[in-house]
Design a protein around this motif. Structure first.
Motif, mmCIF file in Angstrom:
data_model
loop_
_atom_site.group_PDB
_atom_site.id
_atom_site.type_symbol
_atom_site.label_atom_id
_atom_site.label_comp_id
_atom_site.label_asym_id
_atom_site.label_seq_id
_atom_site.Cartn_x
_atom_site.Cartn_y
_atom_site.Cartn_z
ATOM 1 N N ARG A 34 8.155 -1.698 9.511
ATOM 2 C CA ARG A 34 7.760 -0.111 9.299
ATOM 3 C C ARG A 34 8.231 0.412 7.941
ATOM 4 O O ARG A 34 7.396 0.812 7.340
ATOM 5 C CB ARG A 34 8.387 0.786 10.401
ATOM 6 C CG ARG A 34 7.649 2.086 10.353
ATOM 7 C CD ARG A 34 8.145 2.845 11.625
ATOM 8 N NE ARG A 34 7.427 2.090 12.892
ATOM 9 C CZ ARG A 34 7.796 2.222 14.056
ATOM 10 N NH1 ARG A 34 8.936 2.708 14.112
ATOM 11 N NH2 ARG A 34 7.313 1.505 14.951
ATOM 12 N N SER A 35 9.368 0.122 7.559
ATOM 13 C CA SER A 35 10.097 0.630 6.160
ATOM 14 C C SER A 35 8.977 -0.086 4.996
ATOM 15 O O SER A 35 8.514 0.490 4.203
ATOM 16 C CB SER A 35 11.177 0.700 6.142
ATOM 17 O OG SER A 35 11.627 1.141 4.840
ATOM 18 N N THR A 36 8.832 -1.334 5.085
ATOM 19 C CA THR A 36 8.137 -2.148 4.164
ATOM 20 C C THR A 36 6.638 -1.478 4.061
ATOM 21 O O THR A 36 6.306 -1.371 3.226
ATOM 22 C CB THR A 36 8.026 -3.676 4.566
ATOM 23 O OG1 THR A 36 9.451 -4.119 4.787
ATOM 24 C CG2 THR A 36 7.437 -4.586 3.525
ATOM 25 N N ALA A 37 5.984 -1.389 5.407
ATOM 26 C CA ALA A 37 4.831 -1.100 5.250
ATOM 27 C C ALA A 37 4.465 0.445 4.572
ATOM 28 O O ALA A 37 3.915 0.692 3.848
ATOM 29 C CB ALA A 37 4.168 -0.951 6.582
ATOM 30 N N THR A 38 5.469 1.456 4.949
ATOM 31 C CA THR A 38 5.357 2.668 4.327
ATOM 32 C C THR A 38 5.597 2.768 2.907
ATOM 33 O O THR A 38 4.867 3.543 2.217
ATOM 34 C CB THR A 38 6.343 3.720 5.132
ATOM 35 O OG1 THR A 38 6.143 3.476 6.698
ATOM 36 C CG2 THR A 38 6.328 5.112 4.734
ATOM 37 N N ASN A 39 6.588 2.027 2.565
ATOM 38 C CA ASN A 39 6.949 2.197 1.121
ATOM 39 C C ASN A 39 5.959 1.334 0.317
ATOM 40 O O ASN A 39 5.461 1.821 -0.707
ATOM 41 C CB ASN A 39 8.371 1.370 0.959
ATOM 42 C CG ASN A 39 9.584 2.352 0.654
ATOM 43 O OD1 ASN A 39 9.226 3.617 0.726
ATOM 44 N ND2 ASN A 39 10.735 1.947 1.160
ATOM 45 N N THR A 40 5.507 0.213 0.812
ATOM 46 C CA THR A 40 4.507 -0.715 0.013
ATOM 47 C C THR A 40 3.234 0.021 -0.220
ATOM 48 O O THR A 40 2.652 0.281 -1.184
ATOM 49 C CB THR A 40 4.082 -1.911 0.532
ATOM 50 O OG1 THR A 40 5.537 -2.605 0.715
ATOM 51 C CG2 THR A 40 3.431 -2.859 -0.131
ATOM 52 N N ILE A 41 2.515 0.501 1.155
ATOM 53 C CA ILE A 41 1.368 1.218 1.048
ATOM 54 C C ILE A 41 1.513 2.645 0.371
ATOM 55 O O ILE A 41 0.511 2.607 -0.591
ATOM 56 C CB ILE A 41 0.932 1.510 2.460
ATOM 57 C CG1 ILE A 41 0.557 0.177 3.237
ATOM 58 C CG2 ILE A 41 -0.371 2.436 2.492
ATOM 59 C CD1 ILE A 41 0.265 0.445 4.654
ATOM 60 N N PHE A 42 2.088 3.463 0.480
ATOM 61 C CA PHE A 42 2.376 4.718 -0.142
ATOM 62 C C PHE A 42 2.583 4.579 -1.503
ATOM 63 O O PHE A 42 2.130 5.181 -2.535
ATOM 64 C CB PHE A 42 3.289 5.691 0.506
ATOM 65 C CG PHE A 42 2.874 7.114 0.158
ATOM 66 C CD1 PHE A 42 1.751 7.664 0.827
ATOM 67 C CD2 PHE A 42 3.186 7.847 -0.731
ATOM 68 C CE1 PHE A 42 1.549 8.860 0.726
ATOM 69 C CE2 PHE A 42 2.854 8.948 -1.063
ATOM 70 C CZ PHE A 42 2.010 9.586 -0.324
ATOM 71 N N ASN A 43 3.318 3.709 -2.006
ATOM 72 C CA ASN A 43 3.611 3.689 -3.451
ATOM 73 C C ASN A 43 2.765 2.806 -4.293
ATOM 74 O O ASN A 43 2.805 2.912 -5.438
ATOM 75 C CB ASN A 43 5.142 2.873 -3.390
ATOM 76 C CG ASN A 43 6.328 4.115 -3.159
ATOM 77 O OD1 ASN A 43 6.554 4.879 -3.623
ATOM 78 N ND2 ASN A 43 7.097 3.565 -2.264
ATOM 79 N N PHE A 44 2.104 1.824 -3.470
ATOM 80 C CA PHE A 44 1.113 1.186 -4.236
ATOM 81 C C PHE A 44 -0.025 2.519 -4.406
ATOM 82 O O PHE A 44 -0.802 2.331 -5.699
ATOM 83 C CB PHE A 44 0.364 0.155 -3.339
ATOM 84 C CG PHE A 44 -0.591 -0.655 -3.965
ATOM 85 C CD1 PHE A 44 -0.371 -2.176 -4.754
ATOM 86 C CD2 PHE A 44 -1.846 -0.196 -4.335
ATOM 87 C CE1 PHE A 44 -1.041 -2.725 -5.390
ATOM 88 C CE2 PHE A 44 -2.896 -1.121 -5.179
ATOM 89 C CZ PHE A 44 -2.415 -2.279 -5.436
ATOM 90 N N GLY A 45 -0.042 3.166 -3.693
ATOM 91 C CA GLY A 45 -1.075 4.363 -4.080
ATOM 92 C C GLY A 45 -0.587 5.243 -5.014
ATOM 93 O O GLY A 45 -1.123 5.700 -5.807
ATOM 94 N N ARG A 46 0.918 5.491 -5.105
ATOM 95 C CA ARG A 46 1.358 6.049 -6.135
ATOM 96 C C ARG A 46 1.173 5.590 -7.523
ATOM 97 O O ARG A 46 0.863 6.058 -8.401
ATOM 98 C CB ARG A 46 2.875 6.142 -5.761
ATOM 99 C CG ARG A 46 3.190 7.370 -5.128
ATOM 100 C CD ARG A 46 4.766 7.389 -4.850
ATOM 101 N NE ARG A 46 5.303 8.699 -4.294
ATOM 102 C CZ ARG A 46 6.381 8.685 -3.680
ATOM 103 N NH1 ARG A 46 7.183 7.718 -3.378
ATOM 104 N NH2 ARG A 46 6.908 9.916 -3.374
ATOM 105 N N ALA A 47 1.235 4.281 -7.425
ATOM 106 C CA ALA A 47 1.022 3.415 -8.826
ATOM 107 C C ALA A 47 -0.324 3.480 -9.191
ATOM 108 O O ALA A 47 -0.618 3.730 -10.568
ATOM 109 C CB ALA A 47 1.391 2.091 -8.695
ATOM 110 N N ALA A 48 -1.457 3.248 -8.295
ATOM 111 C CA ALA A 48 -2.670 3.441 -8.747
ATOM 112 C C ALA A 48 -3.137 4.823 -8.834
ATOM 113 O O ALA A 48 -3.792 5.121 -9.933
ATOM 114 C CB ALA A 48 -3.535 2.752 -7.564
ATOM 115 N N GLY A 49 -2.822 5.563 -8.062
ATOM 116 C CA GLY A 49 -3.128 7.104 -8.320
ATOM 117 C C GLY A 49 -2.460 7.712 -9.432
ATOM 118 O O GLY A 49 -2.656 8.717 -10.076
ATOM 119 N N GLY A 50 -1.139 7.148 -9.680
ATOM 120 C CA GLY A 50 -0.691 7.607 -10.906
ATOM 121 C C GLY A 50 -1.302 7.367 -12.285
ATOM 122 O O GLY A 50 -0.772 8.070 -13.425
ATOM 123 N N LEU A 51 -2.427 6.475 -12.423
ATOM 124 C CA LEU A 51 -3.116 6.588 -13.615
ATOM 125 C C LEU A 51 -3.964 7.647 -13.547
ATOM 126 O O LEU A 51 -4.634 7.786 -14.734
ATOM 127 C CB LEU A 51 -4.000 5.355 -13.232
ATOM 128 C CG LEU A 51 -3.270 3.879 -13.081
ATOM 129 C CD1 LEU A 51 -3.996 2.715 -13.051
ATOM 130 C CD2 LEU A 51 -2.292 3.694 -14.633
#
Length: 406
Positions: free
Chosen positions: A336-353
């Motif tokens: 659960r922690s892996t999923a929440t961190n990976t999914i949302f932070n991948f969104g942060r990295a891509a959305g951060g552009l």
């Protein structure tokens, strides 16, 4: 109940400090750009590199939290976040700013998902929506604190003085380590040997076609959420200074107004989730966000700007409150922690552009084009949300389990 409240307080405080730090970049951006003689797109990359760090930290610390415990790893992320933030104030060139923001991002990326996992594991499913919203408003408390501190510290100490406030999370990390016990659900799962073998493996997020499709869909939704937020909060103060002639202090007032709208939206969205379910709640808010952002480009006058900003904040960032509950519904405790961190932070990295693109649009077009771009993103997220399956089934299952338990 006491443990539930402690998880919320710890997670809210962590997200407050993170939100405060992110908005420091927004208020300090013009000064950093002038200090290092860089263009707007280069300045926008400061936010983007922070989000890339969040992706790295999210994956690393998400896996570690699933394997070694939520609370222990949570405190490590806060220490790293504090160090990177404080070092930013010592940067002597833009390359050092990028490096220190990346370090801060690594810590912040781990903190978010772990806090959300703690809350999801402490609260029953029929109350996870509102619990998640309580945590999410922490980021907006951070925005308000950043606006106040920026108005006070920038004239006195310059942009560097803001980031020296980054030492405060160290005190918070010490408090968390002493007063918050490990997640009982994680401890129970740790005793199961099959769970231990599969704990914290990134491949579990894409190990089956349907799981991979769901993970990709959630990543897209998270990307839109962050792209919209960063596009609005990083550049809108500058947009309004140019189009409406607002001063820095007036921009701070707009930021507070928008943050208040966001807080109200988050609290409302959390109750919507618990009452109407995830799909209906996201559907309403995504459509309303697209309309509100597009119409806001036509706002004129200080009253319309303030009220419109609050409305945009209510819908566009109200949805932020639901991602902890949304992602938790799809993944078991061992990842659960892996999923929440990976999914949302991948969104942060891509959305951060997004700040880079918005900065480019503002240099070559106008505010109308920039807002149309942001409105289109919410339309894309709405279509992706409709394609996700299994939410209703999982929600019904959660309600049935609660009834059986009672």
């Amino acid at each position: 109940m006491k443990y539930r409240n402690k998880t919320v307080v710890a997670s809210v405080t962590g997200l407050t400090l993170e939100g405060m730090d992110i908005m420091f970049i927004s208020f300090a951006m013009s000064l950093i750009v002038a200090d290092f003689h860089i263009d707007l797109a280069t300045g926008g990359f400061i936010s983007s590199i922070t989000n890339i760090g969040m992706l790295a930290g999210g994956m690393i610390f998400g896996v570690l939290a699933d394997r070694f415990g939520r609370v222990k790893v949570f405190t490590y992320t806060i220490f790293l976040f504090a160090i990177g933030t404080a070092l930013t104030g010592l940067a002597t060139n833009i390359e050092q700013v990028y490096l220190f923001r990346f370090i801060a991002g690594v810590g912040a990326g781990g903190e978010y998902g772990i806090g959300m996992a703690l809350v999801a594991e402490a609260w029953p499913k029929n109350k996870q929506g509102r619990a998640s919203s309580y945590v999410s408003v922490g980021a907006q408390f951070g925005v308000i604190i950043a606006a106040v501190l920026s108005a006070v510290l920038l004239p006195l100490f310059g942009w560097r003085g803001l980031f020296f406030v980054g030492v405060i999370p160290v005190i918070f990390a010490f408090f968390v380590r002493r007063n918050l016990k490990e997640s009982p659900e994680w401890l129970a799962a740790r005793k199961q040997k099959p769970s231990i073998q599969n704990r914290g493996k990134l491949l579990q997020l894409v190990n089956r076609p349907r799981t991979a499709f769901t993970t990709i869909g959630l990543v897209i939704m998270a990307t839109v959420q962050i792209a919209g937020y960063n596009g609005l909060m990083i550049w809108l103060p500058s947009m309004l200074q140019q189009s409406q002639g607002l001063s820095v202090s007036s921009s701070a007032l707009w930021t507070i107004s928008t943050a208040v709208g966001m807080i109200a939206g988050m609290l409302t969205f959390g109750k919507f989730i618990d009452k109407f379910g995830l799909k209906v709640s996201y559907g309403i808010f995504l459509i309303a966000s697209a309309a509100a952002v597009f119409l806001y480009a036509y706002a004129t006058g200080s009253t319309a700007v303030l009220i419109g900003g609050a409305i945009v904040g209510f819908f566009s960032n109200g949805m932020f409150a639901g991602y902890g509950a949304l992602i938790s519904r799809y993944y078991p405790v061992e990842i659960r922690s892996t999923a929440t961190n990976t999914i949302f932070n991948f969104g942060r990295a891509a959305g951060g552009l997004s700040p880079i693109l918005v900065g480019f649009i503002l240099q070559h077009a106008n505010m109308m084009v920039a807002m149309s771009y942001l409105a289109g993103l919410y339309g894309i997220s709405f279509l992706v949300m409709l394609s996700l399956g299994g939410i209703k089934k999982k929600e019904a299952s959660g309600i049935q389990q609660k009834r059986l338990a009672s």
